[in-house]
Scaffold this motif. Structure first.
Motif, PDB file in Angstrom:
ATOM      1  N   VAL A   1       0.835  -1.210   0.000  1.00 32.36           N
ATOM      2  CA  VAL A   1       0.000   0.000   0.000  1.00 32.36           C
ATOM      3  C   VAL A   1       0.867   1.256   0.000  1.00 32.36           C
ATOM      4  O   VAL A   1       0.604   2.216  -0.730  1.00 32.36           O
ATOM      5  CB  VAL A   1      -0.954  -0.013   1.204  1.00 32.36           C
ATOM      6  N   LEU A   2       1.918   1.272   0.811  1.00 29.38           N
ATOM      7  CA  LEU A   2       2.797   2.432   0.871  1.00 29.38           C
ATOM      8  C   LEU A   2       3.527   2.659  -0.451  1.00 29.38           C
ATOM      9  O   LEU A   2       3.801   3.806  -0.836  1.00 29.38           O
ATOM     10  CB  LEU A   2       3.808   2.264   2.005  1.00 29.38           C
ATOM     11  N   ALA A   3       3.834   1.558  -1.149  1.00 33.02           N
ATOM     12  CA  ALA A   3       4.600   1.685  -2.387  1.00 33.02           C
ATOM     13  C   ALA A   3       3.721   1.895  -3.616  1.00 33.02           C
ATOM     14  O   ALA A   3       4.078   2.678  -4.509  1.00 33.02           O
ATOM     15  CB  ALA A   3       5.468   0.438  -2.587  1.00 33.02           C
ATOM     16  N   GLN A   4       2.552   1.221  -3.678  1.00 32.14           N
ATOM     17  CA  GLN A   4       1.742   1.217  -4.893  1.00 32.14           C
ATOM     18  C   GLN A   4       0.386   1.893  -4.741  1.00 32.14           C
ATOM     19  O   GLN A   4      -0.249   2.186  -5.747  1.00 32.14           O
ATOM     20  CB  GLN A   4       1.515  -0.239  -5.353  1.00 32.14           C
ATOM     21  N   GLY A   5      -0.078   2.097  -3.533  1.00 29.31           N
ATOM     22  CA  GLY A   5      -1.392   2.698  -3.354  1.00 29.31           C
ATOM     23  C   GLY A   5      -2.393   1.693  -2.807  1.00 29.31           C
ATOM     24  O   GLY A   5      -2.035   0.579  -2.408  1.00 29.31           O
ATOM     25  N   PRO A   6      -3.674   2.056  -2.770  1.00 35.24           N
ATOM     26  CA  PRO A   6      -4.704   1.188  -2.179  1.00 35.24           C
ATOM     27  C   PRO A   6      -4.763  -0.185  -2.839  1.00 35.24           C
ATOM     28  O   PRO A   6      -4.457  -0.344  -4.022  1.00 35.24           O
ATOM     29  CB  PRO A   6      -5.996   1.971  -2.412  1.00 35.24           C
ATOM     30  N   LEU A   7      -5.161  -1.187  -2.043  1.00 36.81           N
ATOM     31  CA  LEU A   7      -5.279  -2.553  -2.547  1.00 36.81           C
ATOM     32  C   LEU A   7      -6.488  -2.684  -3.467  1.00 36.81           C
ATOM     33  O   LEU A   7      -7.502  -2.005  -3.289  1.00 36.81           O
ATOM     34  CB  LEU A   7      -5.417  -3.533  -1.377  1.00 36.81           C
ATOM     35  N   GLN A   8      -6.360  -3.577  -4.437  1.00 37.13           N
ATOM     36  CA  GLN A   8      -7.445  -3.900  -5.353  1.00 37.13           C
ATOM     37  C   GLN A   8      -7.736  -5.391  -5.252  1.00 37.13           C
ATOM     38  O   GLN A   8      -6.871  -6.183  -4.858  1.00 37.13           O
ATOM     39  CB  GLN A   8      -7.075  -3.523  -6.794  1.00 37.13           C
ATOM     40  N   TYR A   9      -8.940  -5.760  -5.642  1.00 33.68           N
ATOM     41  CA  TYR A   9      -9.311  -7.179  -5.595  1.00 33.68           C
ATOM     42  C   TYR A   9      -8.443  -7.959  -6.573  1.00 33.68           C
ATOM     43  O   TYR A   9      -8.320  -7.600  -7.749  1.00 33.68           O
ATOM     44  CB  TYR A   9     -10.785  -7.362  -5.925  1.00 33.68           C
ATOM     45  N   SER A  10      -7.838  -9.032  -6.057  1.00 37.35           N
ATOM     46  CA  SER A  10      -6.992  -9.896  -6.881  1.00 37.35           C
ATOM     47  C   SER A  10      -6.778 -11.199  -6.121  1.00 37.35           C
ATOM     48  O   SER A  10      -7.248 -11.359  -4.980  1.00 37.35           O
ATOM     49  CB  SER A  10      -5.641  -9.225  -7.169  1.00 37.35           C
TER      50      SER A  10
END
Length: 370
Positions: free
Chosen positions: A67-76
């Motif tokens: 999250v800190l590196a790429q942003g909010p989590l997405q469904y996967s």
């Protein structure tokens, strides 16, 4: 996707808590596995709790770093795996703390013929294995139904709709465990208070009888009481007995698997009154050794405070409140930020349950050897 200032602060707080929990529980695991720690009846239960906390800390730490590196989590698929491990580990923490509470109360209050009176590894292993039954069921039910998705925080978990899902699979069980633990430890506190009073009364009577018996007959008519000098007194607050000279009366008051208390912390001896005709050596050989109030408080602390899940309950309150608000269809930034306290549960458990003076002593000795 860049995070907003609030989302960045929330992600950072969650990540710090998860990392500390992983480090704390991992350290306890290493200590319990590799150090010659004195074994006691809760050893495997505490190790079992540390494993669950370590899994949860690592799982949320990895997702938090993403999250800190790429942003909010997405469904996967990774999100689903994160939710599965999170549900499994966090509920295993709940059940492990509940099991420790039950076993602590049983061991302290049971009779010598109780199921755990003769502790064997298979009995403790059964208790440890039972703590994973409910987490496995709920986590895989959620997996089979496709309930996992990204949620508020640094992790994936059970989705918000329908609202009852989280309570049926997690929160209702957690509330049950918390209130049960409070009831169990209140009962244990009352039991130990009564036991201390009973022991002190019995010891006082035995010391009085032995004192009167030791006074020569030509002096008994003068005074059967010790001097009232405040510096000459007998401390009778004894909570742990040693069997001496075959006296079985002391044995029945021995606490089952008593606390691990180091003699190095024992306070200096205080003056004792020795009855006429008794030397200090003969009194020291008595089957009723003396324990001062500081030592008694230390024993009570090891028995009670090390087992109390106070930190666990306090740290979970903001998270439970936030989930209640979310279940009502609203959001609260304050509660979302306060929910970060739940990520410090593993670290608090490592301090409360895992770390004690025996671990510290073993660690110091190991460092000296190295």
């Amino acid at each position: 996707m860049a995070l907003s200032h609030f989302a960045l602060a929330l992600a950072a707080a969650d990540f710090i808590g998860s990392t500390l929990s992983a480090l704390g529980s991992g350290f306890i695991i290493l200590c319990y596995v590799f150090l010659p720690v004195k074994r006691h009846y809760r050893h495997l239960l505490i190790l079992n709790l540390a494993v669950a906390d370590f899994m949860n800390g690592i799982n949320n730490g990895i997702s938090g770093a993403f999250v800190l590196a790429q942003g909010p989590l997405q469904y996967s698929a990774a999100c689903v795996a994160n939710g599965l491990i999170g549900q499994l580990s966090v509920q295993a923490t709940d059940t492990s703390i509940f099991a420790i509470a039950i076993v602590t109360v049983v061991i302290v209050t049971e009779t010598r013929d109780g199921w755990l009176s003769k502790r064997t590894r298979w009995k403790v292993a059964v208790v440890c294995a039972s703590t994973w039954v409910l987490p496995i069921i709920t986590s895989f039910v959620a997996l089979g139904k496709g309930y996992y998705s990204a949620v508020s925080g640094n992790w994936c978990w059970i989705r918000t709709e329908p609202a009852y899902l989280r309570y049926v699979l997690t929160h209702a069980w957690r509330f049950l465990f918390i209130f049960s633990e409070i009831g169990l430890y209140v009962y244990l506190y009352i039991h130990l208070r009564k036991s201390f009073r009973t022991m002190n009364f019995l010891i006082a009577n035995q010391i009085q009888v032995s004192t009167e018996a030791s006074i020569p007959s030509h002096l008994s008519s003068v005074s059967a009481e010790p001097p009232r000098d405040p510096e000459l007194k007998i401390h009778v607050s004894q909570t742990q007995f040693n069997k001496v000279d075959g006296d079985s009366s002391a044995e029945k008051f021995r606490p089952v698997d008593g606390p691990d208390v180091s003699d190095e912390e024992a306070p200096p001896p205080t003056p004792h009154y020795y009855p006429p005709g008794k030397s200090s050596a003969s009194v020291r050989q008595s089957p009723i050794p003396a324990m001062d109030e500081k030592r008694q408080r230390q024993v009570a602390r090891v028995l009670l405070l090390n087992a109390y899940p106070i930190a666990y309950i306090v740290l979970w309150i903001p998270g439970l409140c936030n989930r209640l608000v979310e279940a009502s269809g609203h959001t609260s930034r304050v509660l979302q930020l306060m929910q970060a306290t739940t990520q410090f549960v593993g670290f608090a458990n490592a301090l409360t349950y895992g770390w004690n003076e025996n671990v510290a002593k073993s660690l110091k000795e190991a460092i000296k050897r190295w």
